[in-house]
Design a protein around this motif. Structure first.
Motif, PDB file in Angstrom:
ATOM      1  N   UNK A   1     -40.592-106.801  89.485  1.00 37.40           N
ATOM      2  CA  UNK A   1     -39.604-107.761  89.403  1.00 37.40           C
ATOM      3  C   UNK A   1     -40.151-108.785  90.541  1.00 37.40           C
ATOM      4  N   UNK A   2     -40.391-108.210  91.403  1.00 36.27           N
ATOM      5  CA  UNK A   2     -40.681-109.142  92.703  1.00 36.27           C
ATOM      6  C   UNK A   2     -42.043-110.019  92.602  1.00 36.27           C
ATOM      7  N   UNK A   3     -43.107-109.263  91.864  1.00 32.80           N
ATOM      8  CA  UNK A   3     -44.447-109.623  91.461  1.00 32.80           C
ATOM      9  C   UNK A   3     -45.094-109.758  92.837  1.00 32.80           C
ATOM     10  N   UNK A   4     -44.881-108.646  93.518  1.00 35.61           N
ATOM     11  CA  UNK A   4     -45.459-108.619  95.014  1.00 35.61           C
ATOM     12  C   UNK A   4     -46.644-107.219  94.966  1.00 35.61           C
ATOM     13  N   UNK A   5     -47.026-107.063  94.016  1.00 35.51           N
ATOM     14  CA  UNK A   5     -47.883-105.644  93.814  1.00 35.51           C
ATOM     15  C   UNK A   5     -49.241-105.808  94.936  1.00 35.51           C
ATOM     16  N   UNK A   6     -49.603-106.924  94.950  1.00 36.66           N
ATOM     17  CA  UNK A   6     -50.938-107.465  95.895  1.00 36.66           C
ATOM     18  C   UNK A   6     -50.486-107.164  97.387  1.00 36.66           C
TER      19      UNK A   6
ATOM     20  N   UNK B   1     -47.630-105.650  98.615  1.00 36.40           N
ATOM     21  CA  UNK B   1     -46.776-104.556  98.841  1.00 36.40           C
ATOM     22  C   UNK B   1     -47.014-103.674  99.873  1.00 36.40           C
ATOM     23  N   UNK B   2     -48.344-103.432 100.165  1.00 42.73           N
ATOM     24  CA  UNK B   2     -48.706-102.462 101.215  1.00 42.73           C
ATOM     25  C   UNK B   2     -48.852-103.406 102.600  1.00 42.73           C
ATOM     26  N   UNK B   3     -48.740-104.715 102.575  1.00 46.36           N
ATOM     27  CA  UNK B   3     -48.652-105.146 103.706  1.00 46.36           C
ATOM     28  C   UNK B   3     -47.730-105.332 104.540  1.00 46.36           C
ATOM     29  N   UNK B   4     -47.640-105.529 106.024  1.00 50.74           N
ATOM     30  CA  UNK B   4     -46.437-105.581 106.788  1.00 50.74           C
ATOM     31  C   UNK B   4     -45.593-106.790 106.369  1.00 50.74           C
ATOM     32  N   UNK B   5     -44.340-106.713 106.355  1.00 47.50           N
ATOM     33  CA  UNK B   5     -43.483-107.892 105.859  1.00 47.50           C
ATOM     34  C   UNK B   5     -43.583-108.884 106.880  1.00 47.50           C
ATOM     35  N   UNK B   6     -43.971-108.874 108.044  1.00 45.33           N
ATOM     36  CA  UNK B   6     -44.230-109.854 109.020  1.00 45.33           C
ATOM     37  C   UNK B   6     -45.299-110.918 108.612  1.00 45.33           C
ATOM     38  N   UNK B   7     -45.951-110.331 107.841  1.00 43.33           N
ATOM     39  CA  UNK B   7     -47.111-111.573 107.116  1.00 43.33           C
ATOM     40  C   UNK B   7     -46.749-112.323 105.764  1.00 43.33           C
ATOM     41  N   UNK B   8     -45.402-111.913 105.406  1.00 49.58           N
ATOM     42  CA  UNK B   8     -44.865-112.486 104.213  1.00 49.58           C
ATOM     43  C   UNK B   8     -44.396-114.044 104.698  1.00 49.58           C
ATOM     44  N   UNK B   9     -44.500-114.650 103.536  1.00 48.17           N
ATOM     45  CA  UNK B   9     -44.155-116.298 103.446  1.00 48.17           C
ATOM     46  C   UNK B   9     -42.540-116.161 103.536  1.00 48.17           C
ATOM     47  N   UNK B  10     -41.780-117.140 103.536  1.00 45.98           N
ATOM     48  CA  UNK B  10     -40.453-117.143 103.416  1.00 45.98           C
ATOM     49  C   UNK B  10     -40.017-116.872 101.873  1.00 45.98           C
ATOM     50  N   UNK B  11     -40.802-117.451 101.081  1.00 41.59           N
ATOM     51  CA  UNK B  11     -40.653-117.200  99.532  1.00 41.59           C
ATOM     52  C   UNK B  11     -40.779-115.712  99.377  1.00 41.59           C
ATOM     53  N   UNK B  12     -41.814-115.071  99.649  1.00 41.60           N
ATOM     54  CA  UNK B  12     -42.115-113.815  99.441  1.00 41.60           C
ATOM     55  C   UNK B  12     -40.842-112.866 100.009  1.00 41.60           C
ATOM     56  N   UNK B  13     -40.484-113.027 101.162  1.00 47.72           N
ATOM     57  CA  UNK B  13     -39.341-112.435 101.830  1.00 47.72           C
ATOM     58  C   UNK B  13     -38.043-112.537 100.774  1.00 47.72           C
ATOM     59  N   UNK B  14     -37.797-113.672 100.300  1.00 45.64           N
ATOM     60  CA  UNK B  14     -36.598-114.037  99.383  1.00 45.64           C
ATOM     61  C   UNK B  14     -36.711-113.165  98.124  1.00 45.64           C
ATOM     62  N   UNK B  15     -37.979-112.790  97.498  1.00 43.64           N
ATOM     63  CA  UNK B  15     -38.300-112.240  96.491  1.00 43.64           C
ATOM     64  C   UNK B  15     -38.101-110.751  96.536  1.00 43.64           C
ATOM     65  N   UNK B  16     -38.491-110.064  97.855  1.00 40.39           N
ATOM     66  CA  UNK B  16     -38.412-108.629  98.276  1.00 40.39           C
ATOM     67  C   UNK B  16     -37.144-108.371  98.302  1.00 40.39           C
ATOM     68  N   UNK B  17     -36.372-109.446  99.184  1.00 45.89           N
ATOM     69  CA  UNK B  17     -34.925-109.040  99.494  1.00 45.89           C
ATOM     70  C   UNK B  17     -33.958-109.157  98.101  1.00 45.89           C
ATOM     71  N   UNK B  18     -34.285-109.979  97.425  1.00 43.94           N
ATOM     72  CA  UNK B  18     -33.300-110.047  96.050  1.00 43.94           C
ATOM     73  C   UNK B  18     -33.526-108.868  95.070  1.00 43.94           C
ATOM     74  N   UNK B  19     -34.894-108.820  95.189  1.00 41.03           N
ATOM     75  CA  UNK B  19     -35.460-107.408  93.975  1.00 41.03           C
ATOM     76  C   UNK B  19     -34.790-106.349  94.578  1.00 41.03           C
TER      77      UNK B  19
END
Length: 486
Positions: free
Chosen positions: A137-142, A144-162
């Motif tokens: 659902x989050x479409x973060x397969x590429x 998902x193995x990276x530390x979340x500190x490297x995520x953008x705010x939009x990727x954070x939102x995707x992961x948190x909501x999903x």
């Protein structure tokens, strides 16, 4: 309504915060010391708020920043205790209040999902099944193995909501978190929230400044203003009233901004002339002043030529002419207005004082966006000139198709005009007000418009204290070209 049908009950809830004069006073009070009078004041974030939600209801909270929306959500979630009143919540609550809440920045996205599921009691095979659904659902397969500190705010939102919606909660609370995501993922989130409320019976409490999103997701809305419930009812009705209030506040702000800009220009010009600003500098002259004595043609030509001197180019008026008042509103209506809908007719009402007769002149109106880019230029040639005296002009822009945003207008009265004029070259003028009138197009633009120059119809009208027969013929002139670069 039976007690079993109620998901959230808020009755007479108020919340007060103490604002301390110094940070140390907070520490002293925490240790039980009695503080003297005057060391703090009280701020009531909420005042006597009452609302009930049935299971499966969807309620939107709207209001300006600082109105108390987040405070109410924190009380419902149990993060804050009300100063007065009572709150009861029946069922499990899933709250998305901040991006990445509960996520460890050093852990990967996968590890954070497993940790969040374990916190909700989902482990083993069930957790692995949910993990695949969340990643899909989050479409973060590429990533998902990276530390979340490297995520953008939009990727954070995707992961948190999903992650938060992977398990259907009884109550789902969302506070502006989706504003960090893109439009595509926001649409997916809206569909999932709609599914949770309609198909599974979850209760949704949604806070957003996007009125359109509130209308799509919520059947009812509550408008909180300065900590109090101002209105509660069907979403469409509340949205209309709230939007009208927003426009009224925008109107007042832009009106005050325009007034401050004009008065600042007047004070600056008076200072350059060695004069102090007085009330007479701000008050327009009488409606019917005594006309000046006509000058010979040679003297008029010399006066007009004088405005090309560099020393006069930064002045908002010259010895020959000045603007008395410039307002914006509707054509034929003297009431000033600063907020317009897309495609409305907009008119600039201009009062100018000509201190000498001017045989030929041009009126120019320049519109600029917030970045200072010229987006519209309207010019009109008065071939028969002006007598000395007070002249009232109106330049109407017909069906102005500017995109939503704030704009500022400059007006100039010029002895001649060059269509090849560039922004970095100032034309000689008789008088000008630079970026003096502020207004806003507040209706969202739907559609497309070509970049470059477009033709827009304008109308110019003139009323003078003393009209010659030639000038009366000039009143019928109009429909001049506008170059508009959007």
């Amino acid at each position: 309504m039976s007690e079993a049908d109620i998901a959230i009950s808020v009755r007479g809830v108020s919340r007060v915060f103490r604002r301390y004069r110094r940070p140390g006073y907070r520490v002293l009070e925490a240790f039980g010391f009695r503080l003297p009078a005057g060391t703090y004041d009280e701020f009531w974030a909420l005042r006597d708020v009452s609302v009930e939600l049935r299971r499966g209801d969807s309620l939107g909270l709207i209001g300006q920043n600082g109105a108390g929306k987040s405070t109410l959500l924190n009380i419902i979630c149990g993060r804050l205790q009300p100063s007065t009143g009572h709150v009861s919540v029946h069922g499990t609550v899933q709250a998305l209040m901040e991006l990445g809440t509960g996520f460890h920045p050093e852990f990967s996205g996968r590890d954070n999902i497993i940790s969040a599921l374990a916190y909700q009691g989902v482990t083993g095979r069930a957790a692995r099944e949910r993990l695949d659904e969340i990643v899909e659902f989050s479409e973060l397969a590429d990533f998902i193995e990276q530390p979340v500190k490297t995520y953008s705010s939009g990727m954070y939102a995707r992961l948190a909501f999903s992650t938060a919606t992977a398990i259907t909660p009884d109550v789902l609370i969302i506070d502006e978190i989706l504003g960090a995501g893109d439009a595509y993922f926001a649409a997916k989130c809206a569909e999932r929230m709609h599914s949770l409320t309609k198909r599974t019976g979850a209760t949704l409490l949604f806070v957003s400044h996007d009125i359109g999103a509130v209308q799509r997701l919520c059947e009812r809305a509550i408008w909180i203003d300065h900590g109090r419930v101002r209105m509660i009812g069907p979403t469409l009705d509340i949205s209309k009233e709230y939007y009208a209030d927003v426009l009224a506040r925008e109107e007042a702000r832009l009106r005050a901004q325009t007034t401050a800009t004009i008065e600042r220009m007047r004070r600056r010009d008076n200072d350059r002339n060695g004069e102090g600003a007085t009330a007479a500098d701000v008050v327009p002259p009488p409606a019917v002043p005594a006309p000046a004595t006509p000058l010979p043609v040679e003297q008029v030509a010399a006066a007009v030529a004088k405005v090309t001197e560099p020393a006069l180019r930064d002045k908002w008026e010259t010895a020959e002419a000045r603007f008395v008042e410039v307002t914006v509103g509707y054509p034929g209506d003297d009431v000033s207005r600063h907020v317009f809908a897309f495609g409305e007719d907009i008119a600039f009402h201009i009062t100018a004082e000509l201190r000498v007769p001017i045989p030929l002149c041009w009126l120019a109106l320049i519109l600029l966006d917030k970045r200072g880019n010229r987006v519209c230029l309207a010019v009109h040639e008065f071939k028969f000139g002006f007598e000395a005296g007070i002249h009232r002009l109106q330049i109407a822009l017909k069906q102005l198709r500017l995109r939503q945003g704030e704009y500022v207008a400059s007006v100039e009265l010029l002895p001649h005009f060059d269509y090849n004029w560039q922004d970095d070259v100032r034309l000689p003028y008789l008088c000008h007000w630079d970026r003096c009138v502020h207004f806003k197009i507040d209706e969202e633009y739907h559609g497309s418009i070509e970049l470059g120059l477009v033709a827009v119809s304008i109308e110019v009208t003139q009323k003078s204290v003393m009209l010659t027969e030639v000038q009366k013929e000039a009143e019928a002139l109009g429909n001049q070209f506008i170059g508009s670069a959007i």
